[in-house]
Design a protein around this motif. Structure first.
Motif, PDB file in Angstrom:
ATOM      1  N   SER A 569       0.825  -1.199   0.000  1.00 29.95           N
ATOM      2  CA  SER A 569       0.000   0.000   0.000  1.00 29.95           C
ATOM      3  C   SER A 569       0.865   1.257   0.000  1.00 29.95           C
ATOM      4  CB  SER A 569      -0.917  -0.009   1.222  1.00 29.95           C
ATOM      5  OG  SER A 569      -1.665   1.166   1.289  1.00 29.95           O
ATOM      6  N   LYS A 570       1.983   1.231   0.688  1.00 29.14           N
ATOM      7  CA  LYS A 570       2.864   2.387   0.730  1.00 29.14           C
ATOM      8  C   LYS A 570       3.490   2.649  -0.634  1.00 29.14           C
ATOM      9  CE  LYS A 570       6.745   4.258   3.363  1.00 29.14           C
ATOM     10  NZ  LYS A 570       7.722   3.995   4.450  1.00 29.14           N
ATOM     11  N   GLU A 571       3.951   1.597  -1.305  1.00 24.07           N
ATOM     12  CA  GLU A 571       4.534   1.771  -2.629  1.00 24.07           C
ATOM     13  C   GLU A 571       3.485   2.220  -3.638  1.00 24.07           C
ATOM     14  OE1 GLU A 571       6.310  -1.925  -3.539  1.00 24.07           O
ATOM     15  OE2 GLU A 571       7.965  -1.704  -2.106  1.00 24.07           O
ATOM     16  N   HIS A 572       2.296   1.669  -3.529  1.00 24.97           N
ATOM     17  CA  HIS A 572       1.240   2.050  -4.469  1.00 24.97           C
ATOM     18  C   HIS A 572       0.835   3.516  -4.277  1.00 24.97           C
ATOM     19  CE1 HIS A 572      -2.180   1.487  -7.138  1.00 24.97           C
ATOM     20  NE2 HIS A 572      -2.952   2.054  -6.218  1.00 24.97           N
ATOM     21  N   LYS A 573       0.787   3.974  -3.052  1.00 23.99           N
ATOM     22  CA  LYS A 573       0.449   5.372  -2.800  1.00 23.99           C
ATOM     23  C   LYS A 573       1.516   6.300  -3.365  1.00 23.99           C
ATOM     24  CE  LYS A 573      -2.335   4.672   1.387  1.00 23.99           C
ATOM     25  NZ  LYS A 573      -2.431   4.940   2.848  1.00 23.99           N
ATOM     26  N   LYS A 574       2.761   5.893  -3.271  1.00 22.00           N
ATOM     27  CA  LYS A 574       3.836   6.722  -3.812  1.00 22.00           C
ATOM     28  C   LYS A 574       3.719   6.833  -5.328  1.00 22.00           C
ATOM     29  CE  LYS A 574       8.861   7.120  -3.879  1.00 22.00           C
ATOM     30  NZ  LYS A 574      10.151   6.523  -3.433  1.00 22.00           N
ATOM     31  N   ARG A 575       3.454   5.722  -6.011  1.00 17.96           N
ATOM     32  CA  ARG A 575       3.286   5.761  -7.464  1.00 17.96           C
ATOM     33  C   ARG A 575       2.030   6.531  -7.858  1.00 17.96           C
ATOM     34  NH1 ARG A 575       5.165   0.315  -6.903  1.00 17.96           N
ATOM     35  NH2 ARG A 575       3.003  -0.415  -6.794  1.00 17.96           N
ATOM     36  N   SER A 576       0.997   6.426  -7.062  1.00 20.93           N
ATOM     37  CA  SER A 576      -0.234   7.150  -7.378  1.00 20.93           C
ATOM     38  C   SER A 576      -0.035   8.657  -7.255  1.00 20.93           C
ATOM     39  CB  SER A 576      -1.361   6.685  -6.449  1.00 20.93           C
ATOM     40  OG  SER A 576      -1.637   5.319  -6.624  1.00 20.93           O
ATOM     41  N   ARG A 577       0.716   9.093  -6.250  1.00 20.14           N
ATOM     42  CA  ARG A 577       0.989  10.532  -6.119  1.00 20.14           C
ATOM     43  C   ARG A 577       1.780  11.057  -7.310  1.00 20.14           C
ATOM     44  NH1 ARG A 577       1.897   9.182  -0.563  1.00 20.14           N
ATOM     45  NH2 ARG A 577       4.135   9.072  -0.981  1.00 20.14           N
ATOM     46  N   GLU A 578       2.758  10.294  -7.755  1.00 19.20           N
ATOM     47  CA  GLU A 578       3.544  10.717  -8.922  1.00 19.20           C
ATOM     48  C   GLU A 578       2.677  10.730 -10.176  1.00 19.20           C
ATOM     49  OE1 GLU A 578       6.787  11.953 -11.159  1.00 19.20           O
ATOM     50  OE2 GLU A 578       6.443  11.913  -8.999  1.00 19.20           O
ATOM     51  N   TRP A 579       1.788   9.754 -10.307  1.00 13.65           N
ATOM     52  CA  TRP A 579       0.888   9.693 -11.456  1.00 13.65           C
ATOM     53  C   TRP A 579      -0.057  10.900 -11.477  1.00 13.65           C
ATOM     54  CZ3 TRP A 579      -0.042   7.177 -15.899  1.00 13.65           C
ATOM     55  CH2 TRP A 579      -1.327   7.136 -16.411  1.00 13.65           C
ATOM     56  N   ASN A 580      -0.610  11.249 -10.338  1.00 16.61           N
ATOM     57  CA  ASN A 580      -1.518  12.395 -10.270  1.00 16.61           C
ATOM     58  C   ASN A 580      -0.779  13.710 -10.511  1.00 16.61           C
ATOM     59  OD1 ASN A 580      -3.648  10.665  -9.670  1.00 16.61           O
ATOM     60  ND2 ASN A 580      -3.371  10.872  -7.461  1.00 16.61           N
ATOM     61  N   ARG A 581       0.449  13.793 -10.053  1.00 16.99           N
ATOM     62  CA  ARG A 581       1.229  15.016 -10.293  1.00 16.99           C
ATOM     63  C   ARG A 581       1.491  15.218 -11.779  1.00 16.99           C
ATOM     64  NH1 ARG A 581       6.109  16.468 -11.498  1.00 16.99           N
ATOM     65  NH2 ARG A 581       6.787  14.290 -11.626  1.00 16.99           N
ATOM     66  N   GLN A 582       1.825  14.135 -12.482  1.00 19.23           N
ATOM     67  CA  GLN A 582       2.062  14.252 -13.915  1.00 19.23           C
ATOM     68  C   GLN A 582       0.786  14.637 -14.658  1.00 19.23           C
ATOM     69  OE1 GLN A 582       3.807  10.569 -15.207  1.00 19.23           O
ATOM     70  NE2 GLN A 582       5.706  10.874 -14.084  1.00 19.23           N
ATOM     71  N   LEU A 583      -0.339  14.073 -14.255  1.00 18.80           N
ATOM     72  CA  LEU A 583      -1.598  14.443 -14.896  1.00 18.80           C
ATOM     73  C   LEU A 583      -1.920  15.918 -14.654  1.00 18.80           C
ATOM     74  CD1 LEU A 583      -3.846  11.345 -14.070  1.00 18.80           C
ATOM     75  CD2 LEU A 583      -2.794  11.911 -16.263  1.00 18.80           C
ATOM     76  N   GLU A 584      -1.659  16.395 -13.470  1.00 19.21           N
ATOM     77  CA  GLU A 584      -1.939  17.794 -13.145  1.00 19.21           C
ATOM     78  C   GLU A 584      -1.085  18.737 -13.979  1.00 19.21           C
ATOM     79  OE1 GLU A 584      -2.801  19.252  -8.898  1.00 19.21           O
ATOM     80  OE2 GLU A 584      -0.688  19.827  -9.247  1.00 19.21           O
ATOM     81  N   GLU A 585       0.201  18.450 -14.099  1.00 20.89           N
ATOM     82  CA  GLU A 585       1.079  19.304 -14.893  1.00 20.89           C
ATOM     83  C   GLU A 585       0.718  19.255 -16.376  1.00 20.89           C
ATOM     84  OE1 GLU A 585       5.075  18.216 -14.123  1.00 20.89           O
ATOM     85  OE2 GLU A 585       5.074  18.958 -12.052  1.00 20.89           O
ATOM     86  N   THR A 586       0.305  18.086 -16.856  1.00 25.64           N
ATOM     87  CA  THR A 586      -0.056  17.976 -18.274  1.00 25.64           C
ATOM     88  C   THR A 586      -1.301  18.782 -18.590  1.00 25.64           C
ATOM     89  OG1 THR A 586       0.913  15.755 -18.342  1.00 25.64           O
ATOM     90  CG2 THR A 586      -0.567  16.358 -20.123  1.00 25.64           C
ATOM     91  N   ILE A 587      -2.305  18.732 -17.736  1.00 25.93           N
ATOM     92  CA  ILE A 587      -3.537  19.471 -18.006  1.00 25.93           C
ATOM     93  C   ILE A 587      -3.280  20.978 -17.922  1.00 25.93           C
ATOM     94  CG2 ILE A 587      -4.365  19.464 -15.628  1.00 25.93           C
ATOM     95  CD1 ILE A 587      -6.438  19.013 -18.844  1.00 25.93           C
ATOM     96  N   ILE A 588      -2.352  21.406 -17.081  1.00 21.03           N
ATOM     97  CA  ILE A 588      -2.003  22.831 -17.025  1.00 21.03           C
ATOM     98  C   ILE A 588      -1.374  23.273 -18.340  1.00 21.03           C
ATOM     99  CG2 ILE A 588      -0.471  24.503 -15.911  1.00 21.03           C
ATOM    100  CD1 ILE A 588      -0.888  22.986 -13.286  1.00 21.03           C
ATOM    101  N   ARG A 589      -0.481  22.463 -18.887  1.00 26.39           N
ATOM    102  CA  ARG A 589       0.153  22.804 -20.162  1.00 26.39           C
ATOM    103  C   ARG A 589      -0.873  22.850 -21.293  1.00 26.39           C
ATOM    104  NH1 ARG A 589       5.780  22.221 -20.264  1.00 26.39           N
ATOM    105  NH2 ARG A 589       6.694  21.392 -18.359  1.00 26.39           N
ATOM    106  N   ILE A 590      -1.805  21.913 -21.288  1.00 24.15           N
ATOM    107  CA  ILE A 590      -2.800  21.872 -22.368  1.00 24.15           C
ATOM    108  C   ILE A 590      -3.691  23.109 -22.326  1.00 24.15           C
ATOM    109  CG2 ILE A 590      -4.799  20.622 -23.251  1.00 24.15           C
ATOM    110  CD1 ILE A 590      -3.460  18.047 -22.326  1.00 24.15           C
ATOM    111  N   LEU A 591      -4.164  23.495 -21.149  1.00 26.02           N
ATOM    112  CA  LEU A 591      -5.017  24.679 -21.046  1.00 26.02           C
ATOM    113  C   LEU A 591      -4.254  25.944 -21.400  1.00 26.02           C
ATOM    114  CD1 LEU A 591      -7.173  23.962 -17.864  1.00 26.02           C
ATOM    115  CD2 LEU A 591      -7.843  23.821 -20.265  1.00 26.02           C
ATOM    116  N   TYR A 592      -2.981  26.007 -21.033  1.00 24.85           N
ATOM    117  CA  TYR A 592      -2.192  27.174 -21.435  1.00 24.85           C
ATOM    118  C   TYR A 592      -2.047  27.233 -22.953  1.00 24.85           C
ATOM    119  CZ  TYR A 592       1.852  30.011 -22.530  1.00 24.85           C
ATOM    120  OH  TYR A 592       2.680  30.928 -23.100  1.00 24.85           O
TER     121      TYR A 592
END
Length: 736
Positions: A569-592
């Motif tokens: 669960s700890k490893e999965h949470k770490k990968r999930s946080r990184e996955w969500n961070r990448q999605l957040e940065e990508t959507i910011i670039r697309i809207l810009y």
């Protein structure tokens, strides 16, 4: 009494004789019964052979008989050749001479068996022994990789005894002899053995093997490379690159010609017989090693500035001012097309039951993932656009009769122009469509294995790079309904949606292109219009902006791991946080990108007002913008603070270097996203009074104001080189 005594004496010997005869079977002869025949001297009359006495031979006949026996002995001893001193300079030189002699003898025996239709079994046996001897001589040269610093120069030097096959000095080296064998020998097993040896020689780990030994002996921290490894790699690129790439088609055609009874032979040879080599797998390994060496050498300092050739640096693999990528991916070689063809092999060819095609498919996609992120791949002489790539077979067949590279390239260019005019798709390949079909396999399901996950991510990354470095591929991407595929994956909330989301970012940004042509700008504007109007992207992008309905991360290891649930669960949470961070940065670039490229006027679909209305009608979206703006501002400041904190003890740095490094640390820590969010906020404030009021009130609640937005835009202007983008931001500042 005397007479009785005499009679008794006469009767005793007679009674003793009778008793002995009764005991021995009643025979009267005692000596004959004591002798028994020996078992070791029994003879079988039916096995007797008659050996005639050989006739006396003359002196010439005896000489001919001795020469024949010597020839037979030499052939048998050469077939069982097993060198033990190839790790020495003298032993390697002897091996090179023996290789040339073995090739000469094999050519002679091959010619005799080919010319003589009534070849005897003895001649055929001698010919096969010469083939085996040549093969063993080639495979034994793998031992040269044990000491590359001392043995690799011997591979490129001329042999002591030159072969009759070569005329010039450069072609008589061991390395050149192997390249000639790969291109001229008719036996594909010899070709596979040659590339297996080269794969061992070109191991990228050998590039720094000698450096580690020098550090241990001299106890120094100087970074040095093994120059003979670099020189041998450059020798392969200059002398054997064409033969290496041509072997891809030769080896694959030989494997595909096997009958149904032999369909598993190739797999058994690859897995069980290491000496034969893997054929195409070895060729792909060599190409990967060359690319890895080139990438490593680009980051290494130049330790040798005494090069006589200005174009060829000793610490790089660049030849004639062309990088390794440009040399490998020349249009008339068709390497990019061949790698893409492997991804659709199972659809165009039914002979895939042996499993070898799937192995080439994965390896080809991995190599393409190494090539695609290199910007020089999309420059001449490489194919610039991927929607009409000349196929591998067509590239080699159309220019097979041409000897030099310049006529080959000219003929291929003319052929491409003819194909563009006639719309002939038999000799071309749509690489964009192939990559989209590869990703489309996972539009409704998650990858179940690590292999499927790697295939999905590699295909997405390759198309990502193709759209980034060449704006011409954007039009082909839109025409192939690539945006619709992204929306379909986002709707299903699968892993493919997250990796394909980057395509929308890179199709609508020109951060990697230095030109500001009007054609490119109009192309990106039309792509943004298509995204908003035809693909209905705002329906799926804005929920991601609000951190809702995010694509799910695929992790096949979670289902197969046996670790404890707490650790998993700890490893999965770490990968999930990184996955969500990448999605957040990508959507910011697309809207810009949408705020930058959507046309301000003459838009029949009103795409720009539709985007502004989405934020004006929903105050939560503007509040989300302010939340992200404040968060990334804090992250950027914290990254800059950490940099200066770690640099307090370094007093030897230059005055200008820390400022540039601090800017890089700030941008990487969140400054880039802070700049783009500030530009989005400025865009909304300029185009909508409702958005302006919502953003201002939210900033006041956080003890801030529009100064945060203007500061972000000003910092963004200081790091921009694009004149068009900078002029738009200046207009925002004036209106704010």
């Amino acid at each position: 009494q005397q007479q009785q005594q005499q009679q008794q004496q006469e009767t005793k010997p007679a009674a003793a004789a009778v008793t002995a005869s009764d005991a021995n079977g009643g025979s009267s002869s005692t000596t004959a019964r004591k002798k028994k025949p020996s078992r070791g001297v029994q003879f079988a009359e039916d096995q007797n052979q008659t050996h005639p006495v050989p006739a006396r031979l003359t002196g010439s006949e005896l000489l001919a008989q001795a020469e024949e026996q010597q020839q037979q002995y030499s052939s048998s001893s050469s077939s069982a050749w097993n060198p033990t001193n190839l790790t020495t300079v003298r032993g390697l030189q002897q091996a090179g001479t023996a290789l040339c002699k073995a090739w000469d003898k094999n050519q002679l025996q091959r010619a005799q068996c080919h010319d003589d239709d009534d070849a005897t079994n003895q001649n055929a046996q001698i010919y096969m022994e010469s083939e085996v001897a040549l093969y063993e001589h080639i495979v034994a040269l793998k031992a040269a990789a044990a000491a590359p610093a001392t043995l690799y120069p011997i591979l490129m030097n001329t042999n002591g005894n030159q072969s009759d096959n070569t005329d010039d000095d450069s072609s008589s080296s061991i390395a050149a002899t192997l390249l000639a064998l790969a291109s001229q020998h008719e036996n594909t097993d010899i070709c596979r053995a040659v590339w297996a040896v080269w794969a061992e020689w070109m191991d990228a780990s050998l590039l720094f093997q000698q450096q580690q030994q020098q550090q241990d002996d001299n106890d120094t921290n100087d970074i040095r490379i093994v120059q003979p490894v670099v020189q041998l790699a450059r020798f392969l690129l200059s002398q054997g690159l064409e033969s290496l790439l041509e072997s891809l088609g030769q080896l694959k055609s030989n494997a595909s010609n096997n009958g149904p009874d032999d369909k598993n032979n190739g797999e058994d040879d690859d897995e069980d017989d290491d000496d034969v080599g893997q054929g195409i797998g070895d060729v792909l390994t060599i190409l990967e090693s060359l690319l890895e060496m080139d990438t490593t050498l680009e980051t290494m300092p130049n330790t040798n500035n005494n090069s006589d050739d200005d174009d060829d640096n000793n610490n790089t693999l660049t030849i004639r001012r062309q990088t390794v990528t440009q040399q490998l991916a020349r249009a008339h070689y068709g390497l990019v097309a061949w790698l893409l063809e492997q991804q659709q092999e199972d659809k165009n060819n039914n002979k895939t039951d042996d499993g070898s095609v799937s192995k080439w498919k994965d390896r080809a996609l991995e190599l393409l993932a190494l090539l695609a992120p290199r910007e020089e791949l999309y420059q001449s002489p490489c194919p610039t656009t991927w929607n009409r790539l000349v196929k591998y077979d067509a590239a080699w067949s159309q220019t097979a009769s041409l000897s030099s590279e310049e006529p080959r390239a000219a003929a291929l260019k003319n052929d491409e122009n003819d194909n563009n005019n006639d719309e002939d798709t038999t000799a071309t390949l749509d690489g964009i469509e192939v990559l989209l079909q590869t990703v489309a396999q996972f539009r409704k399901r998650q990858p179940q294995t690590d292999n499927e996950l790697e295939t999905l991510e590699n295909a997405a990354m390759v198309l990502d790079a193709a759209l980034t470095y060449n704006p011409a591929n954007v039009q082909a991407f839109v025409k192939a309904q690539g945006m619709e595929l992204v929306m379909r994956c986002l709707k299903e909330r699968v892993h493919a949606g997250g990796v394909a989301l980057k395509w929308l970012d890179l199709t609508t940004t020109t951060t990697t292109t230095n030109n500001n042509d009007d054609d490119d700008l109009s192309l990106y504007q039309s792509a943004c219009q298509y995204m908003v109007h035809d693909a209905s992207a705002l329906k799926y992008l804005l929920p991601l902006w609000m951190a809702r309905h995010l694509p799910k991360l695929a992790d096949p290891n979670d289902a197969m791991t046996t670790t404890s649930s707490k650790k998993k669960s700890k490893e999965h949470k770490k990968r999930s946080r990184e996955w969500n961070r990448q999605l957040e940065e990508t959507i910011i670039r697309i809207l810009y990108a949408l705020t930058r490229f959507l046309p301000r006027q003459d838009d029949p679909h009103d795409t720009l007002p539709r985007l502004v209305a989405k934020f004006a009608d929903d105050s939560d979206k503007c509040e989300r913008l302010v939340e992200l703006l404040l968060r990334y501002d804090e992250k950027a400041r914290m990254a800059e603070y950490k940099y200066y904190r770690y640099k307090e003890d370094d007093d030897d740095d230059d005055n200008d270097a820390p400022s540039l490094e601090a800017l890089e640390a700030k941008l990487a820590g969140g400054g880039d996203m802070f700049h783009r969010l500030g530009s989005i906020a400025a865009f909304l404030c300029v185009h909508s009074k409702q958005c302006h009021q919502t953003i201002l009130s939210k900033l006041h609640q956080q003890s801030s104001g529009l100064g945060l937005v203007t500061d972000a835009v000003k910092e963004f202007l200081s790091v921009l080189d694009d004149a068009n983008q900078a002029s738009t931001l200046r207009q925002y500042l004036e209106q704010l």
